[in-house]
Design a protein around this motif. Structure first.
Motif, PDB file in Angstrom:
ATOM      1  N   VAL A   4     -43.808  12.200 -81.342  1.00  0.00           N
ATOM      2  CA  VAL A   4     -44.927  12.062 -81.427  1.00  0.00           C
ATOM      3  C   VAL A   4     -45.864  12.813 -82.352  1.00  0.00           C
ATOM      4  O   VAL A   4     -46.981  12.470 -82.760  1.00  0.00           O
ATOM      5  CB  VAL A   4     -45.690  11.987 -79.952  1.00  0.00           C
ATOM      6  CG1 VAL A   4     -47.251  11.884 -79.834  1.00  0.00           C
ATOM      7  CG2 VAL A   4     -44.856  10.913 -78.945  1.00  0.00           C
ATOM      8  N   ASP A   7     -47.434  11.470 -85.378  1.00  0.00           N
ATOM      9  CA  ASP A   7     -48.518  10.435 -85.534  1.00  0.00           C
ATOM     10  C   ASP A   7     -49.603  10.810 -86.615  1.00  0.00           C
ATOM     11  O   ASP A   7     -50.204  10.010 -87.148  1.00  0.00           O
ATOM     12  CB  ASP A   7     -48.895  10.292 -84.131  1.00  0.00           C
ATOM     13  CG  ASP A   7     -48.005   9.329 -83.081  1.00  0.00           C
ATOM     14  OD1 ASP A   7     -47.159   8.965 -83.886  1.00  0.00           O
ATOM     15  OD2 ASP A   7     -48.537   9.319 -82.158  1.00  0.00           O
ATOM     16  N   ALA A  63     -52.829   4.484 -71.404  1.00  0.00           N
ATOM     17  CA  ALA A  63     -52.118   4.725 -72.691  1.00  0.00           C
ATOM     18  C   ALA A  63     -52.672   4.204 -73.737  1.00  0.00           C
ATOM     19  O   ALA A  63     -52.884   4.600 -75.023  1.00  0.00           O
ATOM     20  CB  ALA A  63     -50.761   4.140 -72.640  1.00  0.00           C
ATOM     21  N   GLN A  67     -54.231   6.340 -77.063  1.00  0.00           N
ATOM     22  CA  GLN A  67     -53.867   6.070 -78.448  1.00  0.00           C
ATOM     23  C   GLN A  67     -54.923   5.654 -79.246  1.00  0.00           C
ATOM     24  O   GLN A  67     -54.998   6.235 -80.573  1.00  0.00           O
ATOM     25  CB  GLN A  67     -52.763   4.482 -78.253  1.00  0.00           C
ATOM     26  CG  GLN A  67     -52.478   4.143 -79.684  1.00  0.00           C
ATOM     27  CD  GLN A  67     -51.221   4.911 -80.373  1.00  0.00           C
ATOM     28  OE1 GLN A  67     -50.868   6.152 -79.987  1.00  0.00           O
ATOM     29  NE2 GLN A  67     -50.172   4.181 -80.752  1.00  0.00           N
ATOM     30  N   PHE A 146     -53.916  11.074 -71.401  1.00  0.00           N
ATOM     31  CA  PHE A 146     -52.600  11.342 -71.468  1.00  0.00           C
ATOM     32  C   PHE A 146     -51.902  11.970 -70.276  1.00  0.00           C
ATOM     33  O   PHE A 146     -51.139  11.600 -69.520  1.00  0.00           O
ATOM     34  CB  PHE A 146     -52.306  12.080 -72.600  1.00  0.00           C
ATOM     35  CG  PHE A 146     -50.931  12.282 -73.017  1.00  0.00           C
ATOM     36  CD1 PHE A 146     -50.020  11.172 -73.891  1.00  0.00           C
ATOM     37  CD2 PHE A 146     -50.140  13.414 -72.621  1.00  0.00           C
ATOM     38  CE1 PHE A 146     -48.884  11.399 -74.068  1.00  0.00           C
ATOM     39  CE2 PHE A 146     -48.741  13.501 -73.026  1.00  0.00           C
ATOM     40  CZ  PHE A 146     -48.085  12.635 -73.695  1.00  0.00           C
ATOM     41  N   ARG A 161     -41.147   0.759 -67.598  1.00  0.00           N
ATOM     42  CA  ARG A 161     -42.061   1.606 -68.849  1.00  0.00           C
ATOM     43  C   ARG A 161     -42.167   0.597 -69.758  1.00  0.00           C
ATOM     44  O   ARG A 161     -43.310   0.598 -70.490  1.00  0.00           O
ATOM     45  CB  ARG A 161     -41.044   2.712 -69.446  1.00  0.00           C
ATOM     46  CG  ARG A 161     -41.326   4.163 -68.722  1.00  0.00           C
ATOM     47  CD  ARG A 161     -41.273   4.092 -67.160  1.00  0.00           C
ATOM     48  NE  ARG A 161     -41.461   5.416 -66.576  1.00  0.00           N
ATOM     49  CZ  ARG A 161     -41.613   5.749 -65.504  1.00  0.00           C
ATOM     50  NH1 ARG A 161     -41.886   4.787 -64.533  1.00  0.00           N
ATOM     51  NH2 ARG A 161     -41.907   7.071 -65.021  1.00  0.00           N
ATOM     52  N   LEU A 165     -46.131   0.143 -71.307  1.00  0.00           N
ATOM     53  CA  LEU A 165     -46.212   0.447 -72.801  1.00  0.00           C
ATOM     54  C   LEU A 165     -46.772  -0.795 -73.446  1.00  0.00           C
ATOM     55  O   LEU A 165     -47.618  -1.042 -74.332  1.00  0.00           O
ATOM     56  CB  LEU A 165     -44.940   1.186 -73.385  1.00  0.00           C
ATOM     57  CG  LEU A 165     -44.878   2.610 -72.635  1.00  0.00           C
ATOM     58  CD1 LEU A 165     -43.570   2.935 -73.251  1.00  0.00           C
ATOM     59  CD2 LEU A 165     -46.087   3.376 -73.108  1.00  0.00           C
ATOM     60  N   SER A 168     -50.016  -1.535 -72.706  1.00  0.00           N
ATOM     61  CA  SER A 168     -51.026  -0.725 -73.453  1.00  0.00           C
ATOM     62  C   SER A 168     -51.163  -1.276 -75.009  1.00  0.00           C
ATOM     63  O   SER A 168     -52.348  -1.082 -75.590  1.00  0.00           O
ATOM     64  CB  SER A 168     -50.330   0.695 -73.638  1.00  0.00           C
ATOM     65  OG  SER A 168     -50.822   1.533 -74.546  1.00  0.00           O
ATOM     66  N   ASN A 201     -43.616   6.780 -82.913  1.00  0.00           N
ATOM     67  CA  ASN A 201     -44.437   6.530 -81.742  1.00  0.00           C
ATOM     68  C   ASN A 201     -43.923   5.778 -80.752  1.00  0.00           C
ATOM     69  O   ASN A 201     -43.683   6.354 -79.506  1.00  0.00           O
ATOM     70  CB  ASN A 201     -45.636   5.885 -82.371  1.00  0.00           C
ATOM     71  CG  ASN A 201     -46.881   5.732 -81.349  1.00  0.00           C
ATOM     72  OD1 ASN A 201     -46.841   4.712 -80.398  1.00  0.00           O
ATOM     73  ND2 ASN A 201     -47.752   6.537 -81.128  1.00  0.00           N
ATOM     74  N   ARG A 205     -42.990   7.482 -77.176  1.00  0.00           N
ATOM     75  CA  ARG A 205     -43.704   7.222 -75.791  1.00  0.00           C
ATOM     76  C   ARG A 205     -42.773   6.768 -74.720  1.00  0.00           C
ATOM     77  O   ARG A 205     -42.664   6.997 -73.460  1.00  0.00           O
ATOM     78  CB  ARG A 205     -44.636   6.025 -76.090  1.00  0.00           C
ATOM     79  CG  ARG A 205     -45.975   6.682 -76.912  1.00  0.00           C
ATOM     80  CD  ARG A 205     -46.806   5.561 -76.955  1.00  0.00           C
ATOM     81  NE  ARG A 205     -47.990   6.119 -77.571  1.00  0.00           N
ATOM     82  CZ  ARG A 205     -49.176   6.175 -76.989  1.00  0.00           C
ATOM     83  NH1 ARG A 205     -49.124   5.893 -75.491  1.00  0.00           N
ATOM     84  NH2 ARG A 205     -50.198   6.769 -77.149  1.00  0.00           N
ATOM     85  N   HIS A 208     -41.151   9.976 -73.232  1.00  0.00           N
ATOM     86  CA  HIS A 208     -42.023  10.764 -72.751  1.00  0.00           C
ATOM     87  C   HIS A 208     -42.318  10.182 -71.434  1.00  0.00           C
ATOM     88  O   HIS A 208     -42.419  10.800 -70.112  1.00  0.00           O
ATOM     89  CB  HIS A 208     -43.381  11.054 -73.649  1.00  0.00           C
ATOM     90  CG  HIS A 208     -43.966  12.349 -72.849  1.00  0.00           C
ATOM     91  ND1 HIS A 208     -45.105  12.052 -72.280  1.00  0.00           N
ATOM     92  CD2 HIS A 208     -43.833  13.633 -72.942  1.00  0.00           C
ATOM     93  CE1 HIS A 208     -45.442  13.005 -71.651  1.00  0.00           C
ATOM     94  NE2 HIS A 208     -44.715  14.118 -72.404  1.00  0.00           N
ATOM     95  N   SER A 209     -42.403   8.693 -71.301  1.00  0.00           N
ATOM     96  CA  SER A 209     -42.800   8.199 -69.999  1.00  0.00           C
ATOM     97  C   SER A 209     -41.768   8.103 -68.995  1.00  0.00           C
ATOM     98  O   SER A 209     -41.968   8.064 -67.880  1.00  0.00           O
ATOM     99  CB  SER A 209     -43.444   6.599 -70.453  1.00  0.00           C
ATOM    100  OG  SER A 209     -42.287   5.839 -70.898  1.00  0.00           O
TER     101      SER A 209
END
Length: 270
Positions: A4, A7, A63, A67, A146, A161, A165, A168, A201, A205, A208-209
């Motif tokens: 990430v 980014d 999310a 973003q 976040f 997840r 996501l 999102s 990205n 994500r 991390h999620s």
């Protein structure tokens, strides 16, 4: 967080409008989630949608907000400003976890967070409000969203997840399609967006999620300042945005806090 952390580099390298970047990254990420999301899901997505409808919607909206705010912030202020503020995630995440989950912060995590906050204070002291206050405030919105999302990931470890996501990404596409001009970019912009949206990205994500399934929110959040340091390095190497001495000192303090909260304490336990 290392994924990430790139980014901001890709957003700047694209030299495109924030809406265009967010639109295409969401489109690319949606494709990645549909293919790789099942790897991190513990149950079929449809079953998770039935069981966790509201948490999935909440996580998706948070999310998406994070973003959009982050991408816009990077286009409106210095990378160092944005990622310095991102380093505040451990404090906000620990507060959210304590408030909504009753999750107590361990002594070592609390001390590590305190050290991290000290490093953030050093960095921010010379950057907040410059060159634009709007960019800094958007970074704060991104950080708050976040951090709140980490609590949802922790509260519902079996939640899909991929579903959250993907929701999102759909939300980002819906919002940005109103103002974006996605077919007017040059080759450089498309290449930068492809690198961000197809690789770094979505992989970051997804990882991390999933992390809050295995560790408390306060400890997972301790890894977030790695983005602060890494993104500052990428900006210096590839964008010629050199951090000042104050930023360097603060980054060293942040790294010390992350090291103590993760590697050092783990070895002590072993």
């Amino acid at each position: 967080m290392l994924c990430v952390s790139t980014d901001s580099l890709w957003v700047r390298a694209s030299a495109a409008d924030a809406a265009d970047v967010a639109f295409w990254v969401a489109v690319c990420a949606l494709a990645v989630y549909s293919v790789l999301g099942r790897v991190v899901d513990r149950q079929p997505m449809l079953e998770s949608l039935r069981r966790h409808r509201l948490p999935i919607v909440a996580a998706g909206l948070l999310a998406a907000t994070s973003q959009l705010a982050f991408v816009t912030a990077v286009t409106e202020t210095r990378v160092a400003n944005v990622v310095a503020i991102v380093a505040a995630v451990p404090v906000m995440a620990a507060g959210c976890a304590r408030l909504f989950l009753g999750e107590r912060t361990t002594r070592h995590a609390g001390l590590a967070i305190a050290v991290t906050v000290a490093g953030i204070a050093v960095i921010v002291s010379g950057s907040v409000g410059r060159p634009t206050l709007r960019g800094d405030l958007l970074a704060l919105v991104a950080v708050a969203s976040f951090a709140a999302n980490l609590t949802i990931w922790r509260r519902y470890p079996d939640m899909s997840r991929r579903a959250a996501l993907s929701a999102s990404a759909v939300a980002v596409i819906a919002v940005t399609s109103l103002t974006a001009s996605p077919f007017s970019l040059d080759a450089r912009a498309y290449l930068a967006i492809a690198a961000m949206g197809l690789v770094f990205n979505p992989l970051g994500r997804l990882a991390h999620s999933s992390a809050p399934r295995y560790a408390p929110v306060s400890e997972v959040a301790l890894f977030t300042p790695i983005e602060t340091v890494a993104a500052t390095v990428w900006a210096a190497l590839f964008l010629s945005e050199l951090p000042g001495p104050v930023t360097v000192v603060g980054a060293v303090v942040v790294l010390a806090g992350v090291f103590y909260g993760t590697v050092a304490f783990t070895r002590q336990d072993g």
